[in-house]
Design a protein around this motif. Structure first.
Motif, mmCIF file in Angstrom:
data_model
loop_
_atom_site.group_PDB
_atom_site.id
_atom_site.type_symbol
_atom_site.label_atom_id
_atom_site.label_comp_id
_atom_site.label_asym_id
_atom_site.label_seq_id
_atom_site.Cartn_x
_atom_site.Cartn_y
_atom_site.Cartn_z
ATOM 1 N N LEU A 45 0.838 -1.199 0.000
ATOM 2 C CA LEU A 45 0.000 0.000 0.000
ATOM 3 C C LEU A 45 0.869 1.244 0.000
ATOM 4 O O LEU A 45 1.824 1.338 0.769
ATOM 5 N N ALA A 46 0.511 2.198 -0.850
ATOM 6 C CA ALA A 46 1.113 3.531 -0.836
ATOM 7 C C ALA A 46 -0.018 4.545 -0.893
ATOM 8 O O ALA A 46 -0.899 4.464 -1.743
ATOM 9 N N THR A 47 0.000 5.497 0.030
ATOM 10 C CA THR A 47 -1.001 6.556 0.075
ATOM 11 C C THR A 47 -0.374 7.785 0.716
ATOM 12 O O THR A 47 0.665 7.692 1.367
ATOM 13 N N ASP A 48 -1.006 8.926 0.528
ATOM 14 C CA ASP A 48 -0.550 10.134 1.214
ATOM 15 C C ASP A 48 -1.664 10.691 2.103
ATOM 16 O O ASP A 48 -1.602 11.821 2.553
ATOM 17 N N HIS A 49 -2.646 9.851 2.382
ATOM 18 C CA HIS A 49 -3.786 10.268 3.191
ATOM 19 C C HIS A 49 -3.738 9.546 4.538
ATOM 20 O O HIS A 49 -4.029 8.355 4.618
ATOM 21 N N PRO A 50 -3.357 10.247 5.629
ATOM 22 C CA PRO A 50 -3.167 9.588 6.926
ATOM 23 C C PRO A 50 -4.404 8.871 7.465
ATOM 24 O O PRO A 50 -4.281 7.814 8.080
ATOM 25 N N VAL A 51 -5.593 9.408 7.235
ATOM 26 C CA VAL A 51 -6.810 8.767 7.745
ATOM 27 C C VAL A 51 -7.057 7.458 6.993
ATOM 28 O O VAL A 51 -7.370 6.428 7.599
ATOM 29 N N PHE A 52 -6.874 7.468 5.681
ATOM 30 C CA PHE A 52 -7.030 6.244 4.892
ATOM 31 C C PHE A 52 -5.968 5.218 5.288
ATOM 32 O O PHE A 52 -6.249 4.027 5.410
ATOM 33 N N TYR A 53 -4.739 5.671 5.494
ATOM 34 C CA TYR A 53 -3.645 4.795 5.920
ATOM 35 C C TYR A 53 -4.016 4.080 7.220
ATOM 36 O O TYR A 53 -3.880 2.858 7.331
ATOM 37 N N GLN A 54 -4.501 4.833 8.198
ATOM 38 C CA GLN A 54 -4.896 4.243 9.476
ATOM 39 C C GLN A 54 -6.070 3.286 9.293
ATOM 40 O O GLN A 54 -6.124 2.222 9.914
ATOM 41 N N TRP A 55 -7.012 3.648 8.433
ATOM 42 C CA TRP A 55 -8.156 2.787 8.105
ATOM 43 C C TRP A 55 -7.646 1.426 7.621
ATOM 44 O O TRP A 55 -8.135 0.380 8.042
ATOM 45 N N CYS A 56 -6.663 1.455 6.712
ATOM 46 C CA CYS A 56 -6.122 0.215 6.151
ATOM 47 C C CYS A 56 -5.420 -0.616 7.214
ATOM 48 O O CYS A 56 -5.608 -1.836 7.276
ATOM 49 N N ILE A 57 -4.617 0.011 8.033
ATOM 50 C CA ILE A 57 -3.919 -0.713 9.100
ATOM 51 C C ILE A 57 -4.935 -1.401 10.013
ATOM 52 O O ILE A 57 -4.796 -2.584 10.331
ATOM 53 N N GLU A 58 -5.969 -0.681 10.409
ATOM 54 C CA GLU A 58 -6.986 -1.262 11.289
ATOM 55 C C GLU A 58 -7.766 -2.375 10.592
ATOM 56 O O GLU A 58 -8.076 -3.398 11.213
ATOM 57 N N ALA A 59 -8.046 -2.209 9.304
ATOM 58 C CA ALA A 59 -8.774 -3.246 8.560
ATOM 59 C C ALA A 59 -7.955 -4.530 8.481
ATOM 60 O O ALA A 59 -8.478 -5.631 8.684
ATOM 61 N N PHE A 60 -6.650 -4.406 8.209
ATOM 62 C CA PHE A 60 -5.801 -5.600 8.144
ATOM 63 C C PHE A 60 -5.587 -6.205 9.534
ATOM 64 O O PHE A 60 -5.457 -7.422 9.653
#
Length: 162
Positions: free
Chosen positions: A97-112
Motif C-alpha cells: 500500500l502507498a497513500t498520502d492520506h493519513p486517515v485512509f492509511y490508518q483505516w487500512c492498518i486497522e482493517a488488516f
C-alpha cells in the motif's frame, strides 16, 4: 537494439495490465495465483459518509487473501531484511500500500489488523528500505502530494498460513 527489446520483453513477461474495474478482476482471478498486489494512491474517500467506497474493506481483504499465494512454512527470521526478502521473493503473497492520506492509511492498518488470521504486517522500516523493489517510480499522484506538502505512507502485509 532488437536484442535489448527482447530482453525487456522477457523481464516483463509476467506483468499484465487490466484497464477496468480492479474489483471485478480480483473476483475473477484464480485462487493462489498472485505473488503481489500493489495498491498505490487509491481514492481515500475522505469524508466519513463515503467510507463504504474505500477499496480496503473486509470483503476486499478476503478476496486478496484468496488470490495471493500462501506461506508454506512457519520459519521466523530474526532480521527484517531477510523477512522482507522472503515475503517479496519467497512463498508468501504480499499486499503493498502507498497513500498520502493519513486517515485512509490508518483505516487500512486497522482493517488488516481485524484480519490478522489472514495477513501479518511487514515492519514499516523494512518497507521503506525496500520501496524500490515494489514502487520504483514516483507517480503523478505521489508527486502532486509532495508538491502539496503531504508525505508518502507505505505499508505491506504478507499472507499467513491458515
Amino acid at each position: 537494439q532488437r536484442q535489448q527489446q527482447q530482453q525487456q520483453q522477457q523481464i516483463y513477461s509476467n506483468i499484465r495490465i487490466f484497464a477496468g474495474d480492479g474489483m471485478k478482476l480480483l473476483k475473477s482471478l484464480p485462487s493462489n495465483s498472485l505473488a503481489r498486489v500493489l495498491i498505490t494512491f487509491p481514492d481515500p474517500w475522505a469524508y466519513p459518509k463515503y467510507q463504504q467506497f474505500r477499496i480496503i474493506q473486509h470483503n476486499t481483504i478476503q478476496d486478496l487473501y484468496r488470490v495471493l499465494r500462501k506461506q508454506q512454512n512457519n520459519n521466523k527470521h530474526d532480521k527484517e531484511d531477510a523477512d522482507h526478502d522472503k515475503s517479496v521473493h519467497g512463498t508468501a503473497g504480499v499486499v503493498c500500500l502507498a497513500t498520502d492520506h493519513p486517515v485512509f492509511y490508518q483505516w487500512c492498518i486497522e482493517a488488516f489488523e481485524r484480519e490478522s488470521q489472514l495477513f501479518r504486517p511487514i515492519q514499516s522500516k523494512t518497507v521503506k528500505h525496500h520501496r524500490h523493489l515494489w514502487l520504483p517510480v514516483i507517480s503523478k499522484y505521489e508527486q502532486k502530494g509532495w508538491d502539496e506538502g503531504r508525505q508518502t505512507l507505505l505499508m505491506t502485509w504478507e499472507t499467513t498460513k491458515m
